[in-house]
Design a protein around this motif. Structure first.
Motif, mmCIF file in Angstrom:
data_model
loop_
_atom_site.group_PDB
_atom_site.id
_atom_site.type_symbol
_atom_site.label_atom_id
_atom_site.label_comp_id
_atom_site.label_asym_id
_atom_site.label_seq_id
_atom_site.Cartn_x
_atom_site.Cartn_y
_atom_site.Cartn_z
ATOM 1 N N SER A 112 -45.853 -60.957 56.491
ATOM 2 C CA SER A 112 -47.172 -60.955 55.853
ATOM 3 C C SER A 112 -47.962 -62.198 56.245
ATOM 4 O O SER A 112 -49.177 -62.157 56.347
ATOM 5 C CB SER A 112 -47.020 -60.842 54.340
ATOM 6 O OG SER A 112 -46.915 -62.113 53.755
ATOM 7 N N LEU A 113 -47.264 -63.314 56.495
ATOM 8 C CA LEU A 113 -47.969 -64.550 56.850
ATOM 9 C C LEU A 113 -48.445 -64.550 58.301
ATOM 10 O O LEU A 113 -49.550 -64.988 58.596
ATOM 11 C CB LEU A 113 -47.036 -65.748 56.641
ATOM 12 C CG LEU A 113 -47.011 -66.373 55.253
ATOM 13 C CD1 LEU A 113 -46.011 -67.523 55.228
ATOM 14 C CD2 LEU A 113 -48.389 -66.879 54.862
ATOM 15 N N PHE A 114 -47.577 -64.099 59.208
ATOM 16 C CA PHE A 114 -47.830 -64.369 60.621
ATOM 17 C C PHE A 114 -48.330 -63.182 61.432
ATOM 18 O O PHE A 114 -48.831 -63.361 62.525
ATOM 19 C CB PHE A 114 -46.573 -64.938 61.280
ATOM 20 C CG PHE A 114 -46.123 -66.210 60.642
ATOM 21 C CD1 PHE A 114 -46.926 -67.340 60.704
ATOM 22 C CD2 PHE A 114 -44.920 -66.275 59.957
ATOM 23 C CE1 PHE A 114 -46.528 -68.516 60.104
ATOM 24 C CE2 PHE A 114 -44.513 -67.448 59.354
ATOM 25 C CZ PHE A 114 -45.315 -68.580 59.420
ATOM 26 N N GLU A 115 -48.159 -61.948 60.912
ATOM 27 C CA GLU A 115 -48.491 -60.813 61.745
ATOM 28 C C GLU A 115 -49.987 -60.530 61.730
ATOM 29 O O GLU A 115 -50.556 -60.220 60.697
ATOM 30 C CB GLU A 115 -47.696 -59.575 61.285
ATOM 31 C CG GLU A 115 -47.858 -58.412 62.202
ATOM 32 C CD GLU A 115 -47.726 -58.804 63.658
ATOM 33 O OE1 GLU A 115 -46.709 -59.415 64.022
ATOM 34 O OE2 GLU A 115 -48.651 -58.536 64.445
ATOM 35 N N ARG A 116 -50.623 -60.664 62.907
ATOM 36 C CA ARG A 116 -52.067 -60.444 62.973
ATOM 37 C C ARG A 116 -52.444 -59.345 63.975
ATOM 38 O O ARG A 116 -53.596 -58.972 64.077
ATOM 39 C CB ARG A 116 -52.772 -61.740 63.399
ATOM 40 C CG ARG A 116 -52.561 -62.888 62.453
ATOM 41 C CD ARG A 116 -53.689 -62.995 61.444
ATOM 42 N NE ARG A 116 -53.430 -64.057 60.481
ATOM 43 C CZ ARG A 116 -53.051 -63.862 59.218
ATOM 44 N NH1 ARG A 116 -52.901 -62.647 58.759
ATOM 45 N NH2 ARG A 116 -52.834 -64.869 58.416
ATOM 46 N N LEU A 624 -38.055 -66.650 72.978
ATOM 47 C CA LEU A 624 -38.833 -66.566 71.735
ATOM 48 C C LEU A 624 -39.973 -67.582 71.764
ATOM 49 O O LEU A 624 -41.117 -67.264 71.414
ATOM 50 C CB LEU A 624 -37.921 -66.805 70.531
ATOM 51 C CG LEU A 624 -38.599 -66.708 69.162
ATOM 52 C CD1 LEU A 624 -39.143 -65.321 68.932
ATOM 53 C CD2 LEU A 624 -37.624 -67.059 68.047
ATOM 54 N N ALA A 625 -39.658 -68.807 72.217
ATOM 55 C CA ALA A 625 -40.691 -69.844 72.303
ATOM 56 C C ALA A 625 -41.824 -69.365 73.209
ATOM 57 O O ALA A 625 -43.004 -69.526 72.885
ATOM 58 C CB ALA A 625 -40.083 -71.140 72.824
ATOM 59 N N GLY A 626 -41.451 -68.750 74.341
ATOM 60 C CA GLY A 626 -42.453 -68.244 75.268
ATOM 61 C C GLY A 626 -43.320 -67.167 74.641
ATOM 62 O O GLY A 626 -44.545 -67.186 74.749
ATOM 63 N N ARG A 627 -42.664 -66.232 73.940
ATOM 64 C CA ARG A 627 -43.403 -65.135 73.313
ATOM 65 C C ARG A 627 -44.346 -65.666 72.241
ATOM 66 O O ARG A 627 -45.487 -65.240 72.118
ATOM 67 C CB ARG A 627 -42.445 -64.129 72.664
ATOM 68 C CG ARG A 627 -41.508 -63.435 73.611
ATOM 69 C CD ARG A 627 -42.217 -62.447 74.485
ATOM 70 N NE ARG A 627 -41.258 -61.808 75.392
ATOM 71 C CZ ARG A 627 -41.548 -61.440 76.625
ATOM 72 N NH1 ARG A 627 -42.758 -61.648 77.110
ATOM 73 N NH2 ARG A 627 -40.642 -60.865 77.387
ATOM 74 N N LEU A 628 -43.836 -66.595 71.411
ATOM 75 C CA LEU A 628 -44.666 -67.104 70.319
ATOM 76 C C LEU A 628 -45.865 -67.861 70.881
ATOM 77 O O LEU A 628 -46.970 -67.764 70.375
ATOM 78 C CB LEU A 628 -43.833 -68.014 69.405
ATOM 79 C CG LEU A 628 -42.775 -67.309 68.566
ATOM 80 C CD1 LEU A 628 -41.993 -68.290 67.720
ATOM 81 C CD2 LEU A 628 -43.408 -66.247 67.660
ATOM 82 N N ARG A 629 -45.624 -68.627 71.982
ATOM 83 C CA ARG A 629 -46.709 -69.404 72.565
ATOM 84 C C ARG A 629 -47.805 -68.479 73.094
ATOM 85 O O ARG A 629 -48.984 -68.696 72.838
ATOM 86 C CB ARG A 629 -46.173 -70.287 73.680
ATOM 87 C CG ARG A 629 -47.136 -71.409 74.012
ATOM 88 C CD ARG A 629 -46.536 -72.379 74.975
ATOM 89 N NE ARG A 629 -46.300 -71.766 76.266
ATOM 90 C CZ ARG A 629 -45.915 -72.458 77.343
ATOM 91 N NH1 ARG A 629 -45.710 -73.756 77.250
ATOM 92 N NH2 ARG A 629 -45.723 -71.852 78.493
ATOM 93 N N GLY A 631 -48.360 -65.429 72.156
ATOM 94 C CA GLY A 631 -48.969 -64.755 71.015
ATOM 95 C C GLY A 631 -50.008 -65.648 70.352
ATOM 96 O O GLY A 631 -51.114 -65.220 70.013
ATOM 97 N N TRP A 632 -49.659 -66.937 70.249
ATOM 98 C CA TRP A 632 -50.542 -67.909 69.618
ATOM 99 C C TRP A 632 -51.807 -68.087 70.466
ATOM 100 O O TRP A 632 -52.904 -68.147 69.962
ATOM 101 C CB TRP A 632 -49.778 -69.221 69.464
ATOM 102 C CG TRP A 632 -50.589 -70.338 68.905
ATOM 103 C CD1 TRP A 632 -51.029 -70.474 67.619
ATOM 104 C CD2 TRP A 632 -51.058 -71.484 69.622
ATOM 105 N NE1 TRP A 632 -51.737 -71.636 67.486
ATOM 106 C CE2 TRP A 632 -51.776 -72.281 68.702
ATOM 107 C CE3 TRP A 632 -50.941 -71.920 70.945
ATOM 108 C CZ2 TRP A 632 -52.377 -73.470 69.061
ATOM 109 C CZ3 TRP A 632 -51.534 -73.108 71.298
ATOM 110 C CH2 TRP A 632 -52.246 -73.874 70.360
#
Lengths: 641, 175
Positions: A112-116, A624-629, A631-632
């Motif tokens: 709920s916090l992070f999914e956009r 995961l770090a790559g994906r999150l980066r 995504g951000w």
């Protein structure tokens, strides 16, 4: 009072979960979900806060040794070291289930916090599904395993904790595994929501991917740590026993590994839609089956420490509801999921499909092997299935999978040629061939399968770094690095397993003080056996002087420990790690005439097994770090646009 | 066909679910009984461990007298505890063969010198293969084999004094 506050927090969390389900479902059905979605997000957060609150209260009750709480009195003792008092909070049935549902709630809050990226309706449905799972487990806690039940009158002190569990490994092993198990619930909820909303595509896959990766990392760490823990704590010198409880953690990992690969196909190429949905359902189903197997005590295991068959039926009902429900939804809806992009027979996609099929077959084999005793029992036969079954069935498939792991990353997406693949594989194949010949000669041909594993490990190591060939290392995307490191980790781990099978030496004997034994290149002298004491145990401790050739000797002190509450014996193995392997020693029982049972192993390169597991997890972390980066970055660009 | 495939996962799950429910209703017996009881002794050919005693070759000893087959090890402490009972059985006329699990010649010689030697033959089972093929889950275990070479009884754990008459009776019946 504190215990009552914990119970109240649990009930409030339940209430919020019910609200989350209802509002989420309403939002998913409404035409304009965005308005109500904000409310669902907040409720999911509140549910997590109260669940976490209840769990922290339980930890506090254990830390302060509040013996008026039944669970604390049964599982703790005021003399226990603080670390084990706290770990005791989840080292029992009720506490571990509370931890389970807490992680579930926190994962929901994370979504709920992070999914956009997801459509509002799909996200609302995801949160509703997450709440629906949570409600069942809250009900299980409230009606069948209340962790905050009081004991009146309160006893003077507690009944202690299984001494096998008084080990730092326990403090972190179950929580890590649970983070993985329950992290997969998010993938499950995403899949259920996607089926309900008929919204399956790259956006859905990209939203799901970090959760799958995260859960998979925790599962990898949990299994690796659990394997090492069983290795040194159970004192059998083995690192995997194909025991039901171990299989229970392996099955979700296999499904999650398959899902991890198929979700990439869906995210990048929009292929494998229905299959990815199926895997997402299966992965969390396996987590629930695993929890059920461990918690119900239905199968005989060496690892089940907090079992209760009467609660099994409640858990089983939940299992039937969620898994059966999701599979029925799949059957009803998957026909409406349109086919995604297609691909040629020789392509990266095809290799990933092969990976998925092989992983699924292994999963099926492990599931059959684990549940077969129940089948036999239904037909009136008693049997147990052990390592020989799994080694004959799962291992050959795993070898094919390893070969595929070497070839897959060297293929192009959509379309490639067999000839090109073969030329890229020349070096790895040559390395495999040479090392096979070398190790076959070295080992005397005792265990050809293990030689094949070792040779493939070398080939895979070469093939897994090949994707970096001729790339600018600085500009290589992090997910590629992650893949390279994880595949390399598999190779390292396989090498350790094969080395242990091929080259380990074992010695078992009853010896008197002053006698020496030989194991591998080591001479082991039993110098002394004497009593010693710890905070809540006493022990007989052997002093072993271990020497390789003429190098400096070192001392190992394996123990037979006696715990007073509850009265139990454990053997504490003494292990020394050298650069090329481990010496593993266990002290057994005395024979009454001055001799002691001693078990000694020399295990060359056995540590590679867990080092490889660590590398696999590290690879996941890098990806995961790559994906999150990225995504951000995408989110930021969207904000600017 | 495709319809069937879609519903296959649910179908499989229902079957597994039914099995698990059945397993939960009827909890199992936790003692691991060998499935070999009532069946002919599997073909074993174990090399001798001691220079002065034969190993085990079931093809050579199939016919004749009923025997006992004791699975033991020199490093096993309950095996020391059952040694006097095995001597009693031998004195009562029982022929006892042995399978030494994960053992060495020197250790077994020392073990027999200390605890007495009731054995006619001793087979060397370093890799525990024979033990597995007998369906034995630990040491010590004792099997009674009748004159036709069929396993008629399995005793799990050390033989206590009160077990001796039972085993002798089983041996008598096996003639």
């Amino acid at each position: 009072m504190i215990a009552e506050a914990g119970l109240a927090a649990l009930w409030l969390a339940t209430a919020f979960a019910i609200a989350q389900l209802m509002l989420g479902a309403a939002a998913a059905r409404a035409g304009d979900a965005a308005m109500m979605l904000a409310g669902v997000r907040r409720i999911a957060l509140l549910q997590a806060v109260f669940a976490l609150g209840a769990f922290l209260i339980l930890i506090r009750l254990f830390a302060t040794s509040d013996m008026s709480v039944l669970l604390v009195a049964q599982n703790s003792h005021s003399l226990k070291p603080m670390l084990y008092k706290i770990a005791g909070a989840w080292g029992n049935h009720e506490g571990s289930m509370l931890l389970w549902v807490t992680v579930l709630a926190v994962a929901g809050a994370g979504v709920s916090l992070f999914e956009r990226r997801l459509a509002a309706g799909t996200l609302a449905a995801t949160l509703a599904a997450q709440a629906a799972i949570a409600i069942g487990f809250y009900a299980f806690l409230a009606f069948a395993s209340n962790p905050f039940a009081r004991l009146n009158p309160a006893p003077a002190d507690g009944q202690g904790l299984n001494p096998l569990l008084q080990d730092p490994g326990l403090a972190f092993h179950p929580p890590t595994l649970y983070l993985g198990y329950v992290g997969l619930s998010v993938a499950f909820s995403f899949a259920v929501a996607a089926l309900l909303m008929r919204d399956v595509g790259p956006a859905f896959a990209k939203a799901m991917r970090p959760w799958v990766l995260g859960a998979w990392i925790f599962l990898t760490i949990g299994i690796t740590a659990g394997s090492y823990w069983a290795y040194y704590e159970l004192g059998w010198g083995g690192w995997w026993f194909w025991d039901p409880v171990e299989n229970a953690s392996l099955m979700p990992w296999l499904a999650a590994t398959a899902l991890l690969h198929s979700v990439n196909v869906l995210a990048t190429r929009d292929g494998l839609r229905a299959w990815t949905l199926m895997l997402a359902v299966v992965a969390f189903s396996m987590s629930m089956v695993g929890t059920f197997l461990v918690r119900s005590g239905i199968l005989v295991s060496v690892h089940a420490f907090a079992v209760d068959p009467t609660r099994g039926s409640f858990l089983l009902a939940l299992l039937g509801l969620y898994i059966g429900g999701a599979l029925a939804l799949f059957g009803a809806r998957v026909g409406t999921v349109t086919q995604g992009a297609t691909f040629q027979l020789i392509s990266r996609e095809a290799a990933l499909v092969l990976n998925n099929l092989l992983l699924s077959v292994i999963l099926g084999v492990v599931l059959i092997g684990t549940l077969y005793p129940l089948v036999a029992q239904a037909m009136g036969v008693q049997l147990s299935i052990g390592a020989p079954f799994f080694e004959k069935t799962a291992v050959p498939i795993a070898l094919a999978l390893v070969a595929g792991t070497a070839a897959g990353p060297l293929l192009r997406w959509r379309k490639d040629s067999a000839q090109a693949l073969l030329s890229r594989l020349t070096i790895p194949v040559a390395i495999t061939g040479v090392s096979f010949a070398l190790f076959f000669a070295l080992s005397g041909g005792d265990s050809p399968i293990a030689v094949v594993v070792l040779a493939l490990a070398f080939g895979l190591a070469a093939a897994s770094v090949a994707p970096l060939w001729k790339r600018k290392l600085r500009r290589t995307p992090l997910p590629i690095w992650g893949m390279v490191v994880a595949h390399l980790g598999i190779a390292v781990s396989l090498a350790g397993m094969a080395a242990d099978t091929l080259f380990k030496q074992e010695r078992l004997a009853a010896v008197a003080v002053g006698d020496a034994l030989h194991v591998g290149p080591f001479k082991v002298l039993l110098a002394d056996v004497r009593p010693t004491v710890g905070p809540n145990w006493s022990a007989m401790e052997a002093r072993l002087r271990v020497q390789r050739g003429t190098s400096a000797p070192f001392e190992l002190t394996p123990q037979q420990r006696f715990f007073s509450s509850p009265p139990t014996n454990t053997s504490e193995a003494a292990i020394v790690t050298l650069w090329d392997g481990q010496v593993y020693t266990v002290l057994g029982a005395p024979d009454g005439a001055g001799r002691w049972q001693l078990r000694l192993w020399w295990k060359p390169f056995v540590t590679l097994i867990w080092a490889g597991g660590g590398l696999v997890a590290l690879g996941g972390l890098i990806a995961l770090a790559g994906r999150l980066r990225s995504g951000w970055r995408a989110a930021r660009e969207e904000a600017w646009a | 066909m495709k319809k069937l495939l879609i519903w296959l996962p649910l179908g499989l799950f229902v079957i597994v679910f039914a099995l698990v429910v059945n397993g939960l209703i009827e909890p199992s017996d936790r003692l691991v009984r060998s499935a070999m009881v009532g069946k002919p002794l599997p073909a074993l050919r174990l090399p001798p461990l001691l220079p002065d005693k034969d190993g085990i070759d079931t093809s050579a000893t199939r016919s004749g007298k009923p025997r006992m087959l004791n699975v033991f090890a020199s490093w096993c402490i309950p095996c020391v505890a059952e040694a006097p009972q095995l001597m009693k059985l031998k004195q009562a006329g029982a022929e006892i063969d042995a399978i030494a699990v994960r053992d060495t010649t020197g250790d077994v010689q020392a073990f027999l010198a200390r605890n007495g030697d009731p054995y006619t033959r001793i087979g060397d089972d370093r890799a525990m293969r024979a033990q597995l093929s007998l369906g034995s889950s630990g040491v010590p275990e004792t099997f009674v084999i009748d004159s036709r070479g069929v396993i008629v009884d399995q005793h799990i754990g050390d033989i206590r004094a009160e077990d001796v008459p039972k085993l002798l009776a089983a041996l008598e019946k096996a003639k």
